[in-house]
Each structure stands twice: as structure tokens, then as C-alpha cells.
Design a protein around this motif. Structure first.
Motif, short mmCIF file in Angstrom:
data_model
loop_
_atom_site.label_atom_id
_atom_site.label_comp_id
_atom_site.label_asym_id
_atom_site.label_seq_id
_atom_site.Cartn_x
_atom_site.Cartn_y
_atom_site.Cartn_z
N GLY A 1 -9.79 5.50 -7.46
CA GLY A 1 -9.12 6.76 -7.74
C GLY A 1 -7.72 6.49 -8.27
N PHE A 2 -7.04 5.51 -7.67
CA PHE A 2 -5.68 5.18 -8.11
C PHE A 2 -5.68 4.76 -9.58
CE2 PHE A 2 -2.30 2.26 -9.13
CZ PHE A 2 -1.18 2.88 -8.60
N SER A 3 -6.62 3.87 -9.95
CA SER A 3 -6.57 3.36 -11.33
C SER A 3 -6.91 4.47 -12.34
CB SER A 3 -7.47 2.12 -11.49
OG SER A 3 -8.77 2.40 -11.09
N ILE A 4 -7.83 5.37 -11.96
CA ILE A 4 -8.13 6.47 -12.89
C ILE A 4 -6.92 7.42 -12.96
CG2 ILE A 4 -9.60 8.47 -13.36
CD1 ILE A 4 -11.92 7.01 -12.12
N ALA A 5 -6.35 7.74 -11.79
CA ALA A 5 -5.22 8.69 -11.78
C ALA A 5 -4.05 8.15 -12.59
CB ALA A 5 -4.77 8.96 -10.34
N ASN A 6 -3.90 6.82 -12.63
CA ASN A 6 -2.77 6.23 -13.36
C ASN A 6 -3.16 5.70 -14.72
OD1 ASN A 6 -0.28 6.19 -11.47
ND2 ASN A 6 -2.03 5.71 -10.16
N ASN A 7 -4.41 5.96 -15.09
CA ASN A 7 -4.90 5.56 -16.40
C ASN A 7 -4.60 4.07 -16.67
OD1 ASN A 7 -6.15 5.99 -18.79
ND2 ASN A 7 -4.32 6.76 -19.86
N THR A 8 -4.95 3.24 -15.68
CA THR A 8 -4.67 1.81 -15.81
C THR A 8 -5.92 0.99 -15.43
OG1 THR A 8 -3.40 -0.05 -14.91
CG2 THR A 8 -3.71 1.80 -13.44
N PRO A 9 -6.12 -0.16 -16.10
CA PRO A 9 -7.22 -1.02 -15.68
C PRO A 9 -6.81 -1.93 -14.53
CG PRO A 9 -6.17 -1.89 -17.65
CD PRO A 9 -5.43 -0.63 -17.30
N LYS A 10 -5.60 -1.73 -13.98
CA LYS A 10 -5.10 -2.61 -12.93
C LYS A 10 -5.26 -2.00 -11.54
CE LYS A 10 -1.94 -4.96 -15.78
NZ LYS A 10 -0.70 -5.29 -16.25
N GLY A 11 -5.26 -2.88 -10.53
CA GLY A 11 -5.22 -2.42 -9.14
C GLY A 11 -3.81 -1.99 -8.81
N MET A 12 -3.67 -1.34 -7.63
CA MET A 12 -2.37 -0.75 -7.29
C MET A 12 -1.26 -1.78 -7.22
SD MET A 12 -1.19 1.54 -4.06
CE MET A 12 -0.22 0.23 -3.32
N TYR A 13 -1.48 -2.90 -6.51
CA TYR A 13 -0.39 -3.87 -6.36
C TYR A 13 -0.03 -4.49 -7.72
CZ TYR A 13 -0.49 -3.61 -1.27
OH TYR A 13 -0.39 -3.17 0.02
N ASP B 1 -9.25 5.20 6.27
CA ASP B 1 -10.36 4.52 5.59
C ASP B 1 -10.53 5.08 4.16
OD1 ASP B 1 -12.64 2.86 5.39
OD2 ASP B 1 -13.94 4.57 5.83
N LEU B 2 -10.47 6.41 4.03
CA LEU B 2 -10.62 7.02 2.70
C LEU B 2 -9.40 6.75 1.83
CD1 LEU B 2 -12.39 10.45 3.39
CD2 LEU B 2 -13.38 8.22 2.88
N THR B 3 -8.23 6.63 2.46
CA THR B 3 -7.02 6.28 1.70
C THR B 3 -7.17 4.88 1.12
OG1 THR B 3 -5.75 7.66 3.21
CG2 THR B 3 -4.50 6.13 1.83
N MET B 4 -7.73 3.97 1.92
CA MET B 4 -7.96 2.60 1.44
C MET B 4 -8.94 2.60 0.27
SD MET B 4 -6.00 0.71 3.15
CE MET B 4 -4.86 2.06 3.28
N LEU B 5 -9.96 3.45 0.37
CA LEU B 5 -10.93 3.57 -0.73
C LEU B 5 -10.23 4.06 -2.00
CD1 LEU B 5 -13.90 3.75 -1.77
CD2 LEU B 5 -13.93 6.10 -0.93
N ALA B 6 -9.41 5.10 -1.84
CA ALA B 6 -8.77 5.73 -3.00
C ALA B 6 -7.76 4.80 -3.68
CB ALA B 6 -8.07 7.02 -2.57
N LEU B 7 -6.97 4.07 -2.88
CA LEU B 7 -5.90 3.26 -3.46
C LEU B 7 -6.37 1.86 -3.86
CD1 LEU B 7 -2.84 4.00 -1.13
CD2 LEU B 7 -3.46 5.11 -3.26
N PHE B 8 -7.27 1.29 -3.05
CA PHE B 8 -7.58 -0.14 -3.23
C PHE B 8 -9.06 -0.46 -3.41
CE2 PHE B 8 -3.97 0.24 -0.23
CZ PHE B 8 -2.98 -0.40 -0.95
N GLY B 9 -9.95 0.50 -3.18
CA GLY B 9 -11.38 0.18 -3.13
C GLY B 9 -11.68 -0.69 -1.92
#
Ligand SMILES: C[S@@+](CC[C@H](N)C(=O)[O-])C[C@H]1O[C@@H](n2cnc3c(N)ncnc32)[C@H](O)[C@@H]1O
Length: 413
Positions: A193-205, A368-376
Motif C-alpha cells: 500500500g505504501f509503494s502504491i500510495a507513493n507511486n514508487t517501486p521502492k520499499g518504505m525504508y 499487523d495490518l500496519t506492517m502489511l500496509a507499510l512493509f508487506g
């Protein structure tokens, strides 16, 4: 005699359990619970008063159930309001709580002038927030309640609210889309969800490492969690007196090492994190601890550079990574481990459903869902932890402290 209905039963439980909490508060001369601006900012019952805490949890669970039964399922589904989050974002982003004096009030006009916002928009958001006891109106002006006062006084909570509304909320909005778009593939940080929301192919960190402002915001919120969570559980869940060197892996600017060094005068801590993050560290360490806490830029996926330490401490780290990446982190430490060295994990351990009170379980499952959304990534049950550690190496022996600390102590054989 008529069998009591569920709503009558709930009302009885709520009355009985509320009395337990109220009696405790009165008999210990503690401040009564109130939304007035001078009200207590947290329920003033210590964790050690277990019967009272259990009663408090039961009231929280039963009032939610009664509330939803009274609304009926259709209304419940129609009224899970995302606007509640908008209110917090609005107050946080425009610093509204800090503008309003604690012992006074501000008119909507004054708030519009101070923020540059349209008065109609200020009114519409704050008037709804007031229905959540978030500010109140006094003589047509906006005044604090105890809830809004938290956003004025407690920097840690404000920093958490900022992460919650500016990073987690947009990521949640895209998480189901991520599950749909990437279904059938193992979760990775780059497809969230993070990568789609930020339109990036990268992970959050990886994304934050190129955006110092966002990384700083994240680090502030982590500091907020560190300041509001009870670190004493980590202090008691492992025998720190029998070790002398600790590597605090992913230790940010050192909040955990500061607590450890304060509690155990013989302990030396080396904090490792990204370069930008550890750069903040030295200035935050109290002078009397500086000789025992040092900082080092280190990527936890690279081979561990501090060889032969007694403990490699990971707090709130593994839940950021998928199983495959966690195994990589454990393996990147193996060459540095002496026999008997400890990898100490301070993370959540998901309880068997319905064992912990619903409110506590809901918080863990939200994380748990926050971890899914930000990091998978995910929170894990004890069995998940054991599988993951065994996968990394059969030389790891797992000791679990159990609740409340949930510390997992892995010893290198
Ligand atoms: C959830 S925070 C936990 C911080 C700290 N352990 C605590 O409990 O307050 C995760 C930390 O891991 C750091 N981190 C993420 N990826 C990392 C990597 N590859 N190498 C080193 N640190 C990393 C982040 O910068 C962040 O400080």
C-alpha cells in the motif's frame, strides 16, 4: 423468569466493572476520568492493579459491543468514519492544539487568521471533532478538552499522530489494491500500500533514505512510540546483569540503549542504524551515559561488523520485514556470533485469538495490518517466530519469556 437479553447482560457487566474502576480511583484519591481540559491524560490505574485493569478492559469491550448492538449492523457498517482520522490530521498538520491556550479559548476568526485557513473549513472540522470530545465550544470559542490537550502537551503522541495520518493512512487506502494487484506473489516491501500510495517501486525504508524530511518524520514517530511504550518490560524480560556489550541493531537515535544504560550501569551499547538516523544520536544521549553509548552507521543486511558482542538487540525490527528478509537479517549476524551470544528480540507475539482482551488484541492486529500496509511484513505468533528462527539456523536455541514482556532470547549454540 425471562432470560436476560444480551444488551441487558452487557449493561449489567458494564455497571459492575465500571464500579470496580471507579472505586479504585476514588479510594486511591486519583483524578476522576473527565474530558475537561484539566482531566487526567491517561487512566490513572497502574498495570500492577490487575483486577482493576481487567475490569477496565471488560468495560471497553462491552461498551463497544453494546454501542454496536444499539446502532444495529447496517448503521455500524455505514458509520465507520474515516472523518475521525481527517480531524486528527487537520489538528496535527495546522498545529491547532498548540495555538489554543490551555486556560483560555480562541474564536474561529482568530484560528483562521493564525492558520491562514478558511474559517468555514476550521468550523466544519472542529465542530465534528468536538463530537469526539476533541476540543469543546465555550462561549462560541474553541477551548481544550483533555483529548485535545494531549495534542498540545505530549510531543510523542503528536509525532505518532503525524506518522499515522500522513504515512499510514494513505498506505492503508491502497493496501487492498496492493493485495489485488500483486496477488499470488510473496509479500515484499516494494509491492505494498505504501509503494502504491507513493507511486514508487521502492520499499518504505529505501524510499525514505532518499527523503530526509520523511525519514526524520518517521524517526520522530519511532521516538514517540519509544517514549509512550513501557520499556520496563524489555528490562525485565531478559537478564541484562549477566552481559556487558549490547549492539542495538536498528536502534534509531538510541532511545532503547539510553534506557538500558540507565538501568544497568555496567552495560555498554553500540547503536546501529542508517547514517542519517544515527547522526542524531550523540546529541540526545545524556552526558552521564555518553561514555557507554556509541553510534555506528550500519545496514543490518550486511555482515555484522561488531564481532563477539554478548547481545544483539532488535526492538521493533523484525515485524518490519517479511520472513525471507528476517532470515537474511539473522544470517547476516551469524559470522559475528560467539558461542552463547544472544540475539534478543523485543517485538509483539500475537496471542491466540480471544486469549488477550479484545481491545489489546485489536491493537496488536491493527499493528499487523500496519506492517502489511507499510512493509508487506507481519506480526507473528510464537510458532511463526520459532519456524523463522529455525529456518535461519538449527544452531539457534529459542527461549521465550512469555507475556507480558514477550522477549525472545535466541542463543547461538
Ligand atoms: C521501527 S524502528 C525501531 C527503532 C528502535 N529499535 C526502537 O525500538 O525505538 C526501525 C528502525 O530500523 C531502522 N532500519 C530500517 N532498515 C534498516 C537497515 N537496513 N539497516 C539498519 N537500520 C535499519 C530504521 O531506520 C528505524 O530506526
Amino acid at each position: 423468569m425471562a432470560i436476560p437479553t444480551r444488551i441487558a447482560e452487557l449493561a449489567d457487566i458494564i455497571a459492575t466493572k465500571t464500579k470496580i474502576v471507579d472505586d479504585y480511583i476514588r479510594s486511591h484519591d486519583l483524578p476522576s476520568l473527565s474530558f475537561e481540559a484539566n482531566g487526567s491524560l491517561a487512566v490513572p490505574v497502574p498495570e500492577s492493579a490487575t483486577e482493576v485493569i481487567e475490569a477496565q478492559h471488560e468495560v471497553i469491550a462491552c461498551t463497544q459491543e453494546l454501542n454496536e448492538l444499539m446502532k444495529g449492523p447496517t448503521e455500524v457498517l455505514k458509520t465507520r468514519f474515516v472523518a475521525d482520522i481527517l480531524e486528527i490530521q487537520f489538528v496535527q498538520r495546522f498545529g491547532i492544539a498548540k495555538l489554543i491556550p490551555l486556560d483560555g479559548a480562541m474564536s474561529y476568526e482568530e484560528l483562521a487568521a493564525a492558520t491562514g485557513l478558511d474559517m468555514i473549513d476550521i468550523k466544519r472540522v472542529l465542530k465534528r471533532a468536538m463530537l469526539n470530545h476533541f476540543f469543546q465550544e465555550k462561549d462560541c470559542k474553541v477551548a481544550h478538552t483533555s483529548t485535545s490537550r494531549v495534542m498540545q502537551e505530549n510531543e510523542a503522541v503528536t509525532n505518532i499522530a503525524e506518522l499515522f495520518t500522513e504515512e499510514i493512512w494513505p498506505s492503508f487506502a491502497k493496501t487492498v489494491e496492493a493485495l489485488d494487484r500483486f496477488k499470488g506473489r510473496p509479500h515484499v516491501p516494494e509491492e505494498t500500500g505504501f509503494s502504491i500510495a507513493n507511486n514508487t517501486p521502492k520499499g518504505m525504508y529505501a524510499f525514505f533514505s532518499e527523503s530526509p524530511v520523511r525519514m526524520e518524520r518517521f524517526a520522530r514517530a519511532m521516538g514517540g512510540f519509544a517514549a509512550t511504550e513501557d520499556f520496563s518490560l524489555a528490562l525485565t524480560g531478559f537478564d541484562w546483569t549477566k552481559v556487558s556489550t549490547v549492539v542495538d541493531v536498528g536502534g534509531a537515535w538510541g532511545p532503547c540503549s539510553i534506557e538500558l544504560a540507565r538501568a544497568f550501569p555496567d552495560l555498554k551499547c553500540i547503536v546501529q542504524d542508517f547514517e542519517d538516523v544515527v547522526a542524531e544520536g550523540p546529541s540526545k544521549v545524556p552526558a552521564e551515559l555518553r561514555s557507554r553509548i556509541s553510534f555506528e552507521a550500519h545496514n543490518m543486511f550486511d555482515p555484522q561488523t561488531v564481532v563477539g558482542a554478548d547481545v544483539y538487540f532488535f526492538r521493533a525490527i523484525f515485524h518490519n520485514w517479511s520472513d525471507v528478509r528476517c532470515v537474511e537479517i539473522l544470517r547476516s549476524h551469524m559470522d559475528a556470533l560467539k558461542p552463547g551470544a544472544h540475539i534478543v528480540i523485543n517485538d509483539k507475539v500475537l496471542a491466540t485469538p480471544k486469549v488477550s482482551p479484545p481491545w489489546a488484541e485489536k491493537k496488536s492486529r491493527t499493528m499487523d495490518l500496519t506492517m502489511l500496509a507499510l512493509f508487506g511484513s507481519r506480526e507473528r505468533t510464537y510458532e511463526d517466530w520459532v519456524d523463522l528462527i529455525r529456518e535461519a539456523s538449527p544452531r539457534f536455541q529459542v527461549n521465550y519469556a512469555g507475556p507480558p514482556s514477550h522477549i525472545i532470547d535466541i542463543v547461538w549454540q
